[in-house]
Each structure stands twice: as C-alpha cells, then as structure tokens.
Scaffold this active site. Structure first.
Site, short mmCIF file in Angstrom:
data_model
loop_
_atom_site.label_atom_id
_atom_site.label_comp_id
_atom_site.label_asym_id
_atom_site.label_seq_id
_atom_site.Cartn_x
_atom_site.Cartn_y
_atom_site.Cartn_z
N ASP A 32 -2.59 -11.02 -1.86
CA ASP A 32 -3.25 -10.22 -0.62
C ASP A 32 -4.70 -9.72 -0.85
O ASP A 32 -4.93 -9.47 -2.11
CB ASP A 32 -2.27 -9.07 -0.25
CG ASP A 32 -2.70 -8.41 1.07
OD1 ASP A 32 -2.03 -8.63 2.20
OD2 ASP A 32 -3.88 -7.79 1.01
N ASP B 111 -4.09 -12.67 4.15
CA ASP B 111 -5.51 -12.17 4.72
C ASP B 111 -6.60 -12.60 3.58
O ASP B 111 -7.68 -12.35 3.83
CB ASP B 111 -5.41 -10.69 4.88
CG ASP B 111 -4.66 -9.79 3.71
OD1 ASP B 111 -4.44 -10.28 2.67
OD2 ASP B 111 -4.37 -8.71 3.90
N HIS C 48 0.71 -1.28 -0.06
CA HIS C 48 0.06 -0.07 0.14
C HIS C 48 0.94 1.25 0.00
O HIS C 48 0.50 2.44 -0.20
CB HIS C 48 -0.83 -0.14 1.17
CG HIS C 48 -1.92 -1.14 1.35
ND1 HIS C 48 -2.74 -1.51 0.22
CD2 HIS C 48 -2.06 -2.19 2.08
CE1 HIS C 48 -3.55 -2.62 0.59
NE2 HIS C 48 -3.05 -2.98 1.54
N HIS D 22 -6.17 -7.32 -0.10
CA HIS D 22 -6.41 -5.91 -0.33
C HIS D 22 -5.50 -5.40 -1.39
O HIS D 22 -4.80 -6.08 -2.05
CB HIS D 22 -5.94 -4.97 0.86
CG HIS D 22 -6.19 -5.18 2.36
ND1 HIS D 22 -5.87 -5.95 3.06
CD2 HIS D 22 -7.51 -4.82 2.74
CE1 HIS D 22 -6.41 -6.15 4.26
NE2 HIS D 22 -7.44 -5.37 4.23
N TYR E 194 -3.81 -12.08 9.15
CA TYR E 194 -3.99 -11.63 10.29
C TYR E 194 -4.51 -12.52 11.41
O TYR E 194 -4.66 -12.29 12.50
CB TYR E 194 -4.60 -10.12 10.51
CG TYR E 194 -4.29 -9.27 9.46
CD1 TYR E 194 -2.72 -8.55 9.87
CD2 TYR E 194 -4.71 -9.09 7.96
CE1 TYR E 194 -2.22 -7.56 9.07
CE2 TYR E 194 -3.97 -7.88 7.34
CZ TYR E 194 -2.71 -7.33 7.65
OH TYR E 194 -2.32 -6.41 7.06
C1 X5A Z 1 -0.89 -5.16 4.11
C2 X5A Z 1 -2.39 -5.08 4.61
C3 X5A Z 1 -4.26 -3.89 5.49
C4 X5A Z 1 -4.58 -2.38 5.70
C5 X5A Z 1 -6.19 -2.41 6.07
C6 X5A Z 1 -6.37 -1.11 6.81
N1 X5A Z 1 -2.83 -3.89 5.03
N2 X5A Z 1 -7.83 -1.32 7.30
O1 X5A Z 1 -3.00 -6.17 4.56
ZN ZN Z 2 -3.90 -6.97 3.10
#
Ligand code: X5A
Ligand code: ZN
Length: 758
Positions: A172, A265, A135, A174, A305
């Site tokens: 990932d 995740d 990110h 995201h 996570y």
């Molecule tokens: C690297 C990653 C996630 C951020 C989530 C914020 N970041 N809500 O998984």
């Molecule tokens: Zn992520």
C-alpha cells in the site's frame, strides 16, 4: 492446490454519511469494481470462493484492547451526529452503523484465508475487504482502518497454527504504522512497508515511517521501512526495491507464511499515491513473493481509490496467484535517482541486522563511489494515464534511449543498436494476445524416464520436419548423431509452438555432448522466428556460440564459468556460487536485474554439462525467470537428468511454487567478489543492477578475477548456517486433507501433435 477468494457483500454497506473530503474516497464501489472485473475476466470463477465470516471478540482481542472493541461495537446503535462526533476523535476515520459488522467480516476474511492456506485447502488467496486495516492500532481507528486485519491474521497464524516466522509485505502507498507498532519488538514477524513519505511531509506525517525505524528490542531489524521521497515511482523502482531490499532479507528470514497488505493506491492513477506503477507490476510483485514460504501467500486488500486502476491491479494479483504468467512490464526499466537513494538508505539502516546485506556493503566501499546530484523521478509530474487493459507495450519501451549504451569501454566492439521497434515483436504480442491454451509442454527424448507430471502438462510427441532439422544441424559436428537429431527435431517443434503462441513454456532434453550446439540452434531459431530479444541463461560448461552477434538481441549469461567476466554488456559469465546465500545474491543481484533491464520476449535456460545445480536451486531460478517474457521460458536439460529435476521444472514452469530453500547460508567471499566485480563492470549500462549511487559514467574496467574451480550451490557448512535472523525453526504441521479444491486451473488440451500426458 488453488487460490481462495474471500469476500462478503455485506462489506459494501459501510459508507461515509456526511461531508468529508479526506474520507470520501473510501467507498463501497471499491469492492464491487474489483469483483466485477474479476468476474469479467473469468478469474473469480477459477478461485475457491469463500464467504467471509465475522471475527470473534477473542480473535479481535489478539491485537485490540477489549475497551476499543466495545467502543466500536457501540457505534452500531449511534445516530449520525454521534457517529460523526466519535469519528472526529480519530485521524481520517468515519463510522457507519454497519462499521462494526463490516470490520468484523474484514478481519474474519483474513482469518479464513490464513486457515485455508495453512490447512492446505488452497495454496494462496486474496481477501477483498472493507474497511482496510493496516493503520488501525491497539486502541485506535486510523486512516479508514478499524480493525487491523493483517495483524490479526498474523497473530492468529502464530497462536493457532504455531508459526514462527511470518513476513508481512505492505505494498500500500501509505505506511502501515498500525502493523509496525503491533510487531515492533517481535522477531517472528518481519514487517516490510514502502510508502509515500516525501521527507515526512505526507500523511501520516510520522518520523517513525523513515528508513531508520528498524524495530526495537528483540525485534531490531524486523521492521523494514522504505520511504519514497518523491511521487512518480514506477515499475522499475518497485521491482528494484524487491530485488535489492525486500527479497534478500525475506530469503534470509525464510518465512513460513507471507501476508500481503495489498493496497493498490501505489498504482498509477491513484489520487493518494500519485505513483506510476502499472497494474501488471502487481502481477510481478506477487510472482516474486510466491517463491517464498513454499508459495503460501495471503493477500488482503488495503487501500486503492482509483476504481479502474484498482480493478486492474486486483486482477493482476489474482492472475499471478492462480499461476498465470505475468504480462511483461511496460516502460523503461531504469530506477530513478530518488528511488535508489531510498533503497540505499534502507539497506544501510538494515545492514547491521542482515548478513545478506553486509558483504555487499563492504564491497561498495571497496569500489569507492561518489554520490551524484539528485535527479528527479522520471514521469514525476507527467499526466496520469491509465490504459484500459490489455496495456500494449508502447514503442518507446523499445526505443534506443532506453537501451543501454552501445559500447562497453574496454570490451570488444559490439553494436547495440536497439532492435528495430517492430510492431510485431513477441513482446507486443504478449500484451495483446490471450495466454496460450497450453501452459507447459515437455519434449523428452528418453522414453524410459518415468515422469510424474501434473495433469495439465503436455507430453509432446511432435517433431520438426526431418529436412529442416538436418539443415539446422548441418553446421554442428555434435548434431550428426541420430539421438542428437531426434532431440533437436523435438526441440525445434516445441520452440515453434512457443513462438507461435500455442504453448507458453516447455522443457526439452538433449544428449550432453550436443547441449552447446542444440542451444546455439535454439538461439538462432528463436531470433529468426520472431523473438526480438532473447535471454539465454546457460548453466555449466556451455560456451557462448562463437558466431552469435553482439547486436543487443541476445543477452548471454553463463553461470558456471571459471571466472567472472563481462566480455560485453550482452555477454556475461560468472562462476556458480558455492553457497546458497551466494546463489541467491547471484539471482537477485545479477540475473534478475539484467533480465528485467533487458526485457526479453523469449528466455532459454540451459542446464548444461556440469551445471552442478540442485533441484531446488534450479526450480527457484526457473520460477523467477518465468516472470520475464510473459512466462515464455524454454528449459533445456541433458537427457540423463533425473526425472525429479525434469518434474520439478515442469511444475514451476506451469506456475507452481518452488520448494523453499530452507535456512540460508552466507555467500562465500569468492561468491561476493565475483558478484561485486560484475556489478562494477555492468552497472553503468544496466541500471537495474544499481543498489547504490554510483558515479556518472562508467567505472574503470579492472582486471579479471583469478580463476577458481567450479563449486556447487547448496553445500552448506555448519559454521555458515545463519541462525540469528531466523527465529526458532519448526516444521509446519502436515496439512490435513480438507474440503474441495479450486475448480479452476487449465485443462489438458490437445494442440497439433501435443498429446496429453497419461
Ligand atoms: C488504507 C488507506 C489511507 C488514509 C489516508 C488519509 N488509508 N489521508 O489507504
Ligand atoms: Zn493506503
């Protein structure tokens, strides 16, 4: 060549110092949980351990502005309140006095990994890092990410190693918008990301995460976004996305290096992703990527996570990198409607830029389809459940509901009652048992073949009992000759070794005249000796054994027939594609979807008379089929095959990467026509074939295609060479000899009459 594991315990130092529900999931235990599990499984010990170094100011400057780097440097001396205030200027970020050191180690770990792979010290590897990177932007921290580890590694691979084509796969959950922004106009970096999107209602809430963001300028078509609009995506959805979207583009792009933004995740149990893919799915994703770039795959940790799910998924990824066979996938292999819609819209958005998507698109129109109403994802609101490994395949995997329907309209009657959900099926055993100690065995009959085999590939001397061999041979005229009997005896012995779990995969040879009968016996023997579902991929002139039952226990796929034909859903023939592009779409668009949908516990791949397959194509096919049945693959060759062919198959079956095919060619119109015809016939029954939304219920069965002569894959005419999606070709420099290689790998083992190859 081995697998690198890059790590430094200092990266556990950074942590959240104040209350922030959004950030608290990014904690030090993520690294220790993953590493502890790798140790428990004996996987860490099989890797080349590298201690991470810090990235330099110049290296960080490949991607980040000098002002941003010095801003992060200054956080080292800030007090807690100042850290919190600065963190508040970014979205989902916390700084800690150790953040700068950790983030430089995380970026440095990626650089070390890329250097180790591109110098030839190792084949592939994983960097276990915190903070994550994807990110992070040129001058901004974001989403727990401080420096963009993968982007820095890609820029470094271009600048220091002179690479021209790098594929980044971001699995990932995201969207790695940071990577997208950094390479948006750069055709030398193909960025693929799937992500939870929910029509823009999920973090980071960006319009540019949708499928229609495809890059800009020179980089048009080199950004590939696959937004998931529902949670609950599972193994079938992920595999379908690879087979029908990522891999066709990746082969056309022909990367020199694959970087993975390996966030977990996207796995079951994760509180961010809310997805359903099981840890083994990551072994399959990794395995599928290893057929690219000569197997040069560098994975770097991003999110993940749920500590248990994360640890298991990391183990699965490392196992696959080490070349271990992937455990079979659990669950029904039927992609959900929402996933199909997403895959279809990404394919449509990319089609203008990729030849491998264009031809199929046209055919979709020819077939004409209507879009059914949207169905929810299976398991989308189900309770999260994460089995502690080994994850046994649940009996429901084998349940009739999940099996394709029994009758094919217009086809011959075939009873497709699902094989009884036998608790002792090989597939179940595969999940519960440790991998066989002998990975690959070669049972050759012609002693003059001077095979150069890897040291852990076993040359088999043993043979089945004479009376038993003769009993199996009796119904077959072509098996009366002494040479054929000898070959059959060796094959039966090897097959028993595989079915009993002593050996994982193997190669057997047979006289050409006895190939069909030998294959017939191998199928019968496999089915009578415990295989519940047997996939047989027959290349060349091999007819389906006449008395093979249509009971759903055997899926027969002939590549090299005169015409495309689906006599039943378990009996499919297609001509050998003429062009490499056609061969690839046959593998990705037909063979693997059928294979993943069928979920075999034994795979036979026979290179029969006139198979016409070149070594690299045969290697690719074998390498990809190794993803099925826990790698339980038996390859059947003709006795007069070249030692090169036997050697290359032995190497991929033991887990080495197949050589890359190089520049691809487009599929010929006949190749495309055959594939589209079969898809039209089989899609209603085999849902993994679907790439577009088709009408509920079967499509009408059309007339068979006209006959055509058998072609050869790989003969590429100049005008069919694809240039446009492959930026400037340049060979990798020859890897200089470097440092110790991994201590890992299986040792030669002596099992029964299998004796090590000298
Ligand atoms: C690297 C990653 C996630 C951020 C989530 C914020 N970041 N809500 O998984
Ligand atoms: Zn992520």
């Amino acid at each position: 060549m081995g697998t690198a594991l890059v790590y430094h315990e200092d990266m556990t130092a950074t942590r959240l110092l104040w209350d922030d529900p959004e950030c608290e999931i990014e904690r030090p235990e993520r690294l220790t949980a993953a590493l502890d599990r790798l140790r428990q499984r004996g996987l860490e010990q099989r890797c080349l351990r590298l201690s991470a170094r810090e990235a330099s100011k110049e290296e960080l400057g490949l991607v980040h502005s000098p002002e941003y780097v010095s801003l992060v440097r200054k956080t080292q001396v800030l007090g807690e309140e100042e850290l919190q205030a600065l963190s508040g200027q970014f979205d989902a970020i916390y700084f800690h006095p150790s953040t700068f050191h950790c983030a430089r180690l995380a970026a440095g770990a990626g650089l070390q990994l890329v250097d180790a792979v591109l110098t030839g010290a190792v084949q592939n590897g994983l960097a276990l890092v915190r903070p994550p990177g994807h990110h992070s932007q040129r001058a901004a921290a974001n989403g727990f990410c401080v420096f963009n580890n993968v982007a820095i590694a890609a820029a470094h691979a271009k600048q220091k190693h002179g690479l021209h084509r790098i594929l980044i796969v971001d699995w990932d959950v995201h969207h790695g918008q940071g990577i997208q922004y950094l390479f948006e106009d750069d055709p030398s970096v193909l960025y693929f990301s799937w992500h939870r999107y929910e029509h823009g209602r999920f973090w980071p809430f960006l319009r540019e995460s949708d499928a229609d963001a495809v890059g800009r300028g020179q980089g048009l078509g080199f950004t590939v976004n696959l937004p998931w609009n529902q949670v609950g995506m599972g193994n079938a959805d992920y595999v379908a996305a690879f087979l029908h979207l990522l891999l066709p583009l990746a082969f056309e792009f022909d990367p020199e290096l694959v970087l993975v933004s390996a966030g977990f995740d996207s796995a079951i149990g994760d509180p961010e992703g809310q997805m359903q893919a099981t840890p083994e799915c990551f072994a399959h994703l990794t395995h599928l990527l290893q057929v690219l770039a000569g197997g040069r795959v560098c994975a770097m940790l991003e999110g993940g996570y749920h500590l248990e799910s994360l640890a298991e998924s990391v183990c699965m990824t490392v196992q696959a990198l080490l070349g271990d066979p992937a455990p079979p996938l659990s669950g029904l292999m039927v992609p959900c409607q929402s996933a199909l819609e997403s895959i279809q819209s990404a394919r449509a958005a990319q089609a203008p830029y990729w030849k491998s998507l264009q031809l199929q698109g046209q055919c979709g129109q020819v077939l004409g389809c209507r879009i059914p109403p949207q169905a929810p994802c299976s398991g989308y609101d189900s309770e999260l459940s994460l089995d502690v490994t080994p994850v046994p395949t649940s009996p429901s995997t084998h349940s009739p509901e999940g099996r394709p329907p029994p009758l094919l309209p217009g086809g011959p009657t075939c009873k497709a009652a699902a094989p009884a959900p036998a608790p002792s099926s090989l597939l179940d055993q595969l999940c519960l048992c440790p991998a066989p100690s002998v990975r690959t065995t070669v049972a050759l009959t012609a002693p003059d073949i001077t095979l150069v085999l890897p040291p852990d590939v076993i040359q088999q001397e043993g043979s089945a009992l004479r009376e038993e061999t003769e009993a199996w041979a009796r119904p077959h005229e072509s098996l009366v000759r002494e040479e054929a009997l000898t070959a059959l005896g060796k094959l039966l012995y090897l097959l028993d070794g595989m079915l009993d779990g002593q050996v994982n995969s193997g190669i057997a040879a047979t006289p050409a005249s006895a190939a069909a009968a030998t294959l017939d016996v191998a199928i019968q023997r496999g089915l009578s000796h415990g295989a519940q579902r047997l996939l047989c991929v027959a290349l060349g002139q091999l007819d389906r054994p006449p008395d093979l039952a249509h009971d759903g226990r055997t899926l027969w796929l002939n590549i090299g027939g005169k015409e495309a034909a689906a006599l039943s859903m378990f009996h499919v023939a297609t001509p050998l594609p003429v062009m490499t592009g056609g061969f690839l779409s046959c593998i990705l668009g037909l063979v693997l979807p059928l294979a993943y949908g069928f979920q075999p516990d034994l795979v036979l791949v026979a290179l029969g008379p006139g198979h016409g397959l070149q070594g690299p194509h045969a290697a690719l096919l074998a390498a990809m089929l190794r993803g099925l049945a826990g790698g339980r693959v038996l390859a059947l060759l003709e006795e007069d095959s070249t030692p090169q062919l036997a050697g290359i198959l032995a190497r991929v079956l033991r887990g080495e990467a197949p050589p890359s095919l190089g520049p691809s060619s487009v599929a010929s119109p006949e190749d495309v026509q055959a594939l589209m015809y079969l898809r039209g016939q089989l899609e209603p029954q085999w849902k993994m074939l679907q790439v577009r939304l088709i009408a509920e219920g079967p499509l009408p069965w059309g007339p068979a295609l006209p006959q055509r002569s058998v072609g050869r894959a790989g003969q590429v005419s100049a005008e069919n060479q694809l240039q446009c999606r492959r930026p400037a070709a340049r060979l990798l420099p020859a890897p200089p000899p470097v440092v110790p290689s991994s201590p890992g790998g299986l040792k030669s083992a002596k099992v029964g009459a299998f004796t090590p190859q000298k």
